[in-house]
Design a protein around this motif. Structure first.
Motif, short mmCIF file in Angstrom:
data_model
loop_
_atom_site.label_atom_id
_atom_site.label_comp_id
_atom_site.label_asym_id
_atom_site.label_seq_id
_atom_site.Cartn_x
_atom_site.Cartn_y
_atom_site.Cartn_z
N THR A 40 -83.24 -108.69 -26.62
CA THR A 40 -81.82 -108.98 -26.47
C THR A 40 -81.54 -110.41 -26.93
N PRO A 41 -80.53 -110.61 -27.76
CA PRO A 41 -80.22 -111.98 -28.20
C PRO A 41 -79.86 -112.88 -27.03
N LEU A 42 -80.21 -114.15 -27.16
CA LEU A 42 -79.82 -115.14 -26.15
C LEU A 42 -78.34 -115.47 -26.36
N ASP A 43 -77.53 -114.50 -26.02
CA ASP A 43 -76.08 -114.58 -26.17
C ASP A 43 -75.45 -114.35 -24.81
N VAL A 44 -74.72 -115.32 -24.32
CA VAL A 44 -74.23 -115.27 -22.94
C VAL A 44 -73.34 -114.06 -22.69
N GLN A 45 -72.48 -113.73 -23.63
CA GLN A 45 -71.59 -112.59 -23.45
C GLN A 45 -72.39 -111.30 -23.26
N GLN A 46 -73.46 -111.13 -24.04
CA GLN A 46 -74.28 -109.93 -23.93
C GLN A 46 -75.09 -109.92 -22.64
N LEU A 47 -75.42 -111.09 -22.13
CA LEU A 47 -76.17 -111.15 -20.89
C LEU A 47 -75.28 -110.91 -19.67
N LEU A 48 -74.03 -111.31 -19.76
CA LEU A 48 -73.12 -111.19 -18.62
C LEU A 48 -72.45 -109.84 -18.51
N TYR A 49 -72.34 -109.12 -19.63
CA TYR A 49 -71.62 -107.85 -19.62
C TYR A 49 -72.40 -106.79 -20.40
N THR A 50 -72.35 -105.57 -19.91
CA THR A 50 -72.97 -104.46 -20.62
C THR A 50 -72.12 -104.08 -21.82
N ALA A 51 -72.63 -103.19 -22.65
CA ALA A 51 -71.91 -102.78 -23.85
C ALA A 51 -70.57 -102.13 -23.51
N ASP A 52 -70.49 -101.49 -22.34
CA ASP A 52 -69.23 -100.85 -21.95
C ASP A 52 -68.36 -101.74 -21.07
N GLY A 53 -68.71 -103.04 -20.98
CA GLY A 53 -67.86 -104.00 -20.29
C GLY A 53 -68.11 -104.18 -18.82
N ARG A 54 -69.12 -103.53 -18.25
CA ARG A 54 -69.43 -103.72 -16.83
C ARG A 54 -70.06 -105.09 -16.60
N PRO A 55 -69.75 -105.73 -15.46
CA PRO A 55 -70.41 -107.00 -15.16
C PRO A 55 -71.91 -106.80 -14.97
N GLN A 56 -72.66 -107.82 -15.28
CA GLN A 56 -74.11 -107.71 -15.23
C GLN A 56 -74.71 -108.94 -14.54
N VAL A 57 -75.75 -108.71 -13.77
CA VAL A 57 -76.54 -109.79 -13.20
C VAL A 57 -77.84 -109.84 -13.99
N ALA A 58 -77.97 -110.86 -14.83
CA ALA A 58 -79.14 -111.00 -15.69
C ALA A 58 -80.12 -111.97 -15.04
N VAL A 59 -81.22 -111.44 -14.54
CA VAL A 59 -82.26 -112.27 -13.93
C VAL A 59 -83.20 -112.72 -15.04
N LEU A 60 -83.24 -114.02 -15.30
CA LEU A 60 -84.05 -114.58 -16.37
C LEU A 60 -85.30 -115.19 -15.74
N SER A 61 -86.35 -114.39 -15.69
CA SER A 61 -87.58 -114.79 -15.01
C SER A 61 -88.44 -115.64 -15.95
N ILE A 62 -88.77 -116.87 -15.52
CA ILE A 62 -89.54 -117.78 -16.37
C ILE A 62 -90.80 -118.27 -15.66
N ALA A 63 -91.20 -117.58 -14.60
CA ALA A 63 -92.37 -118.02 -13.83
C ALA A 63 -93.64 -118.00 -14.66
N HIS A 64 -93.70 -117.13 -15.68
CA HIS A 64 -94.90 -116.96 -16.48
C HIS A 64 -95.04 -118.01 -17.58
N LEU A 65 -94.02 -118.81 -17.80
CA LEU A 65 -94.02 -119.75 -18.92
C LEU A 65 -94.66 -121.09 -18.54
N SER A 66 -95.14 -121.80 -19.55
CA SER A 66 -95.63 -123.16 -19.33
C SER A 66 -94.44 -124.08 -19.08
N ASP A 67 -94.72 -125.31 -18.63
CA ASP A 67 -93.64 -126.26 -18.36
C ASP A 67 -92.81 -126.52 -19.61
N ALA A 68 -93.49 -126.70 -20.76
CA ALA A 68 -92.76 -126.98 -22.00
C ALA A 68 -91.92 -125.78 -22.42
N GLU A 69 -92.45 -124.58 -22.24
CA GLU A 69 -91.70 -123.37 -22.60
C GLU A 69 -90.51 -123.17 -21.67
#
Length: 329
Positions: free
Chosen positions: A260-289
């Motif tokens: 999925t593109p890092l596009d806020v509109q696509q993360l906040l809303y589904t294709a049919d316009g429903r609100p969305q809660v996008a959990v962006l899990s970054i626990a697996h990444l290094s500090d720099a990442e």
């Protein structure tokens, strides 16, 4: 929630309500470990979702993926796949028995607050919940390519915001390859910023391959008032290009370029316009990442926010579970 009498600790019966339209500014929740900060955050996110308010949820520790564990039936069988055998063993129970105990505990706890399975169904019907894992296929991957795309015209007209977008994108990328420096003095930073600025003002998008090519042979004759070769000789530019290329060629980096593109509109809303809660899990990444991704996401969120009209009602929530290391103390 409910009000609590400070002197006695008694919980009063009447509800304490907060209008989502009042959530139009910044807030921070402070407290010791185990004091309930995460629980409060989850409650706010769930109630906002029921009200149709979408959210970007940055999850550095992996706690907030539990937002997707919603069981309207509150049945033991729903809990069982998520029970840890060690937790059951400590209670002297097998997994099915422990799951049944957990289901009963949750049903009783929700009932004490006037909640039941119907409330959970309402939550699930109100919004979509998804887990994104940048740099990994563990959840849904996120493509960062959109962050190098030319910003919308309205952003380019805002000189301060446009400059911030250029500077932060350059800083994030160079930080990921281990190059840190003052944006006003680092040759690497100034060159990458100049390339992004020129391309974006012309309405041209970038990808990393084109950036690597332009670092070697910039479409620039001067940087400031100095000739390009005097400011940053070709041999040293080649070393920078090789450093960025090593990132692009690194095993596993391709995951950053798909999904999925890092596009806020696509993360906040589904294709049919429903609100969305996008959990962006970054626990697996290094500090720099982590810093790289969070910087890109916050810039995208800021740009999206600047395109909204008016502030009479809440458009979205940006929630971060742990800000230590990301914001000044």
């Amino acid at each position: 929630g409910r009000p609590v009498e400070p002197a006695t600790g008694e919980v009063r019966e009447e509800p304490l309500l907060y209008d989502s339209r009042d959530l139009v500014t910044h807030a921070v929740c402070l407290g010791m470990t185990g004091s309930g900060k995460t629980g409060l955050g989850i409650a706010l996110l769930e109630e906002a979702a029921i009200d149709g308010v979408p959210a970007l949820v940055i999850d550095p520790k992996g706690d907030l993926t539990n937002l997707l564990l919603t069981f309207p039936e509150l049945a033991a069988g729903d809990f069982e796949p998520w029970v840890q055998e060690e937790d059951a063993r400590r209670k002297g129970l097998d997994v099915p028995a422990f799951a049944a105990a957990e289901a009963a505990k949750w049903k009783k706890g929700l009932a004490s607050w006037g909640q039941d399975g119907e409330r959970i169904r309402r939550l699930r019907a109100a919004a979509s919940f998804r887990i994104f894992t940048p740099g990994s296929n563990a959840g849904e991957p996120i493509s960062i390519l959109a962050t190098f795309a030319a910003p919308p015209p309205e952003l380019a007209l805002d000189g301060e915001l446009f400059g911030d977008r250029v500077q932060s994108t350059a800083t994030s990328l160079l930080g990921l390859v281990g190059i840190a420096g003052d944006p006003l003095r680092s040759r690497e930073h100034i060159l990458v910023s100049s390339l992004l600025d020129r391309a974006w003002r012309e309405g041209r998008s970038y990808d990393l391959a084109q950036l690597i090519a332009d670092v070697q042979k910039p479409p620039l004759e001067k940087i400031g008032v100095l000739p390009l070769e005097s400011f940053f000789p070709a041999k040293e530019r080649f070393e920078l290009a090789m450093t960025i290329n090593a990132l692009l060629a690194a095993p596993g980096f391709e995951v950053w370029l798909k999904g999925t593109p890092l596009d806020v509109q696509q993360l906040l809303y589904t294709a049919d316009g429903r609100p969305q809660v996008a959990v962006l899990s970054i626990a697996h990444l290094s500090d720099a990442e982590r810093m790289f991704f969070v910087s890109l996401l916050l810039n995208q969120a800021l740009a999206w926010m600047r395109t909204r009209q008016g502030t009479s009602s809440l458009r979205a929530i940006l929630y971060m579970a742990e800000i230590s290391g990301y914001l000044p103390p």
